[in-house]
Design a protein around this motif. Sequence first.
Motif, PDB file in Angstrom:
ATOM      1  N   GLN A  39       0.834  -1.203   0.000  1.00  9.38           N
ATOM      2  CA  GLN A  39       0.000   0.000   0.000  1.00  9.38           C
ATOM      3  C   GLN A  39       0.874   1.260   0.000  1.00  9.38           C
ATOM      4  O   GLN A  39       0.572   2.218  -0.705  1.00  9.38           O
ATOM      5  CB  GLN A  39      -0.938   0.012   1.209  1.00  9.38           C
ATOM      6  N   ARG A  40       1.936   1.246   0.777  1.00  7.63           N
ATOM      7  CA  ARG A  40       2.849   2.391   0.831  1.00  7.63           C
ATOM      8  C   ARG A  40       3.505   2.610  -0.524  1.00  7.63           C
ATOM      9  O   ARG A  40       3.575   3.741  -1.015  1.00  7.63           O
ATOM     10  CB  ARG A  40       3.913   2.160   1.905  1.00  7.63           C
ATOM     11  N   GLU A  41       3.950   1.523  -1.152  1.00  7.21           N
ATOM     12  CA  GLU A  41       4.568   1.631  -2.474  1.00  7.21           C
ATOM     13  C   GLU A  41       3.574   2.129  -3.512  1.00  7.21           C
ATOM     14  O   GLU A  41       3.908   2.967  -4.358  1.00  7.21           O
ATOM     15  CB  GLU A  41       5.141   0.280  -2.903  1.00  7.21           C
ATOM     16  N   GLU A  42       2.330   1.631  -3.451  1.00  3.98           N
ATOM     17  CA  GLU A  42       1.304   2.060  -4.399  1.00  3.98           C
ATOM     18  C   GLU A  42       0.986   3.542  -4.208  1.00  3.98           C
ATOM     19  O   GLU A  42       0.836   4.289  -5.180  1.00  3.98           O
ATOM     20  CB  GLU A  42       0.043   1.224  -4.205  1.00  3.98           C
ATOM     21  N   THR A  43       0.899   3.984  -2.966  1.00  6.00           N
ATOM     22  CA  THR A  43       0.631   5.392  -2.689  1.00  6.00           C
ATOM     23  C   THR A  43       1.746   6.275  -3.242  1.00  6.00           C
ATOM     24  O   THR A  43       1.484   7.306  -3.858  1.00  6.00           O
ATOM     25  CB  THR A  43       0.477   5.620  -1.172  1.00  6.00           C
ATOM     26  N   ALA A  44       2.987   5.868  -3.044  1.00  7.85           N
ATOM     27  CA  ALA A  44       4.122   6.630  -3.571  1.00  7.85           C
ATOM     28  C   ALA A  44       4.090   6.663  -5.097  1.00  7.85           C
ATOM     29  O   ALA A  44       4.368   7.702  -5.714  1.00  7.85           O
ATOM     30  CB  ALA A  44       5.435   6.030  -3.075  1.00  7.85           C
ATOM     31  N   GLU A  45       3.733   5.547  -5.717  1.00  7.04           N
ATOM     32  CA  GLU A  45       3.666   5.491  -7.177  1.00  7.04           C
ATOM     33  C   GLU A  45       2.568   6.410  -7.713  1.00  7.04           C
ATOM     34  O   GLU A  45       2.776   7.144  -8.686  1.00  7.04           O
ATOM     35  CB  GLU A  45       3.418   4.059  -7.636  1.00  7.04           C
ATOM     36  N   VAL A  46       1.404   6.400  -7.068  1.00  8.49           N
ATOM     37  CA  VAL A  46       0.305   7.266  -7.498  1.00  8.49           C
ATOM     38  C   VAL A  46       0.697   8.733  -7.346  1.00  8.49           C
ATOM     39  O   VAL A  46       0.467   9.546  -8.252  1.00  8.49           O
ATOM     40  CB  VAL A  46      -0.987   6.950  -6.706  1.00  8.49           C
ATOM     41  N   ALA A  47       1.312   9.081  -6.225  1.00  8.38           N
ATOM     42  CA  ALA A  47       1.736  10.466  -6.012  1.00  8.38           C
ATOM     43  C   ALA A  47       2.762  10.886  -7.063  1.00  8.38           C
ATOM     44  O   ALA A  47       2.704  12.005  -7.590  1.00  8.38           O
ATOM     45  CB  ALA A  47       2.311  10.623  -4.613  1.00  8.38           C
ATOM     46  N   ALA A  52       4.079  13.991 -11.940  1.00  8.04           N
ATOM     47  CA  ALA A  52       4.567  13.944 -13.321  1.00  8.04           C
ATOM     48  C   ALA A  52       3.513  14.480 -14.285  1.00  8.04           C
ATOM     49  O   ALA A  52       3.831  15.242 -15.207  1.00  8.04           O
ATOM     50  CB  ALA A  52       4.965  12.518 -13.698  1.00  8.04           C
ATOM     51  N   ALA A  53       2.244  14.112 -14.072  1.00 10.46           N
ATOM     52  CA  ALA A  53       1.173  14.601 -14.941  1.00 10.46           C
ATOM     53  C   ALA A  53       0.994  16.108 -14.786  1.00 10.46           C
ATOM     54  O   ALA A  53       0.785  16.823 -15.765  1.00 10.46           O
ATOM     55  CB  ALA A  53      -0.133  13.875 -14.622  1.00 10.46           C
ATOM     56  N   LEU A  54       1.095  16.594 -13.560  1.00  8.81           N
ATOM     57  CA  LEU A  54       0.965  18.026 -13.311  1.00  8.81           C
ATOM     58  C   LEU A  54       2.062  18.814 -14.020  1.00  8.81           C
ATOM     59  O   LEU A  54       1.817  19.870 -14.595  1.00  8.81           O
ATOM     60  CB  LEU A  54       1.001  18.307 -11.803  1.00  8.81           C
ATOM     61  N   LEU A  55       3.276  18.273 -13.982  1.00 11.62           N
ATOM     62  CA  LEU A  55       4.421  18.987 -14.557  1.00 11.62           C
ATOM     63  C   LEU A  55       4.635  18.681 -16.033  1.00 11.62           C
ATOM     64  O   LEU A  55       5.620  19.114 -16.619  1.00 11.62           O
ATOM     65  CB  LEU A  55       5.681  18.656 -13.760  1.00 11.62           C
ATOM     66  N   ALA A  56       3.706  17.970 -16.655  1.00 11.20           N
ATOM     67  CA  ALA A  56       3.866  17.575 -18.054  1.00 11.20           C
ATOM     68  C   ALA A  56       3.621  18.729 -19.021  1.00 11.20           C
ATOM     69  O   ALA A  56       4.037  18.661 -20.170  1.00 11.20           O
ATOM     70  CB  ALA A  56       2.934  16.415 -18.391  1.00 11.20           C
ATOM     71  N   ASP A  57       2.931  19.776 -18.579  1.00  8.20           N
ATOM     72  CA  ASP A  57       2.711  20.903 -19.489  1.00  8.20           C
ATOM     73  C   ASP A  57       2.963  22.221 -18.766  1.00  8.20           C
ATOM     74  O   ASP A  57       3.074  22.281 -17.546  1.00  8.20           O
ATOM     75  CB  ASP A  57       1.324  20.864 -20.119  1.00  8.20           C
ATOM     76  N   ASP A  58       3.036  23.298 -19.536  1.00 11.92           N
ATOM     77  CA  ASP A  58       3.364  24.610 -18.974  1.00 11.92           C
ATOM     78  C   ASP A  58       2.346  25.088 -17.955  1.00 11.92           C
ATOM     79  O   ASP A  58       2.708  25.681 -16.932  1.00 11.92           O
ATOM     80  CB  ASP A  58       3.488  25.648 -20.096  1.00 11.92           C
ATOM     81  N   GLU A  59       1.073  24.824 -18.216  1.00  9.89           N
ATOM     82  CA  GLU A  59       0.032  25.275 -17.288  1.00  9.89           C
ATOM     83  C   GLU A  59       0.183  24.607 -15.921  1.00  9.89           C
ATOM     84  O   GLU A  59       0.060  25.244 -14.882  1.00  9.89           O
ATOM     85  CB  GLU A  59      -1.349  24.972 -17.869  1.00  9.89           C
ATOM     86  N   GLY A  60       0.490  23.317 -15.930  1.00  8.39           N
ATOM     87  CA  GLY A  60       0.700  22.595 -14.672  1.00  8.39           C
ATOM     88  C   GLY A  60       1.920  23.099 -13.926  1.00  8.39           C
ATOM     89  O   GLY A  60       1.902  23.229 -12.701  1.00  8.39           O
ATOM     90  N   ILE A  61       2.979  23.405 -14.676  1.00 10.52           N
ATOM     91  CA  ILE A  61       4.198  23.928 -14.050  1.00 10.52           C
ATOM     92  C   ILE A  61       3.900  25.277 -13.402  1.00 10.52           C
ATOM     93  O   ILE A  61       4.320  25.545 -12.275  1.00 10.52           O
ATOM     94  CB  ILE A  61       5.340  24.034 -15.072  1.00 10.52           C
ATOM     95  N   ARG A  62       3.170  26.149 -14.113  1.00  9.87           N
ATOM     96  CA  ARG A  62       2.824  27.459 -13.548  1.00  9.87           C
ATOM     97  C   ARG A  62       1.972  27.303 -12.292  1.00  9.87           C
ATOM     98  O   ARG A  62       2.172  27.994 -11.294  1.00  9.87           O
ATOM     99  CB  ARG A  62       2.098  28.315 -14.586  1.00  9.87           C
ATOM    100  N   ALA A  63       1.019  26.371 -12.319  1.00 11.08           N
ATOM    101  CA  ALA A  63       0.151  26.148 -11.154  1.00 11.08           C
ATOM    102  C   ALA A  63       0.971  25.641  -9.965  1.00 11.08           C
ATOM    103  O   ALA A  63       0.775  26.101  -8.833  1.00 11.08           O
ATOM    104  CB  ALA A  63      -0.951  25.155 -11.497  1.00 11.08           C
TER     105      ALA A  63
END
Length: 73
Positions: A39-47, A52-63
């Motif tokens: 469960q700990r490993e899965e939680t770390a993987e999801v986070a 990674a998804a947030l930082l995948a585009d410029d808008e996410g990086i700005r946010a």
Amino acid sequence: MRPLPAGRLPPVAGDRAPEAARRCDGEDPFISTARHDRQREETAEVATRMVAALLADDEGIRAAAASYRGRKR
């Protein structure tokens, strides 16, 4: 089991491990179930995937940058 000396309480969960059980780096050993570890490993993987998804585009990086700048230190 011998009685404890007066004024001495038995160790309780969360107390630091005795010197003999402590690792070289000062960390206490930690024992958990395989399920908890998965469960700990899965939680770390999801986070990690979420960041990674947030930082995948410029808008996410700005946010993310705006959120970081707004934090109290």
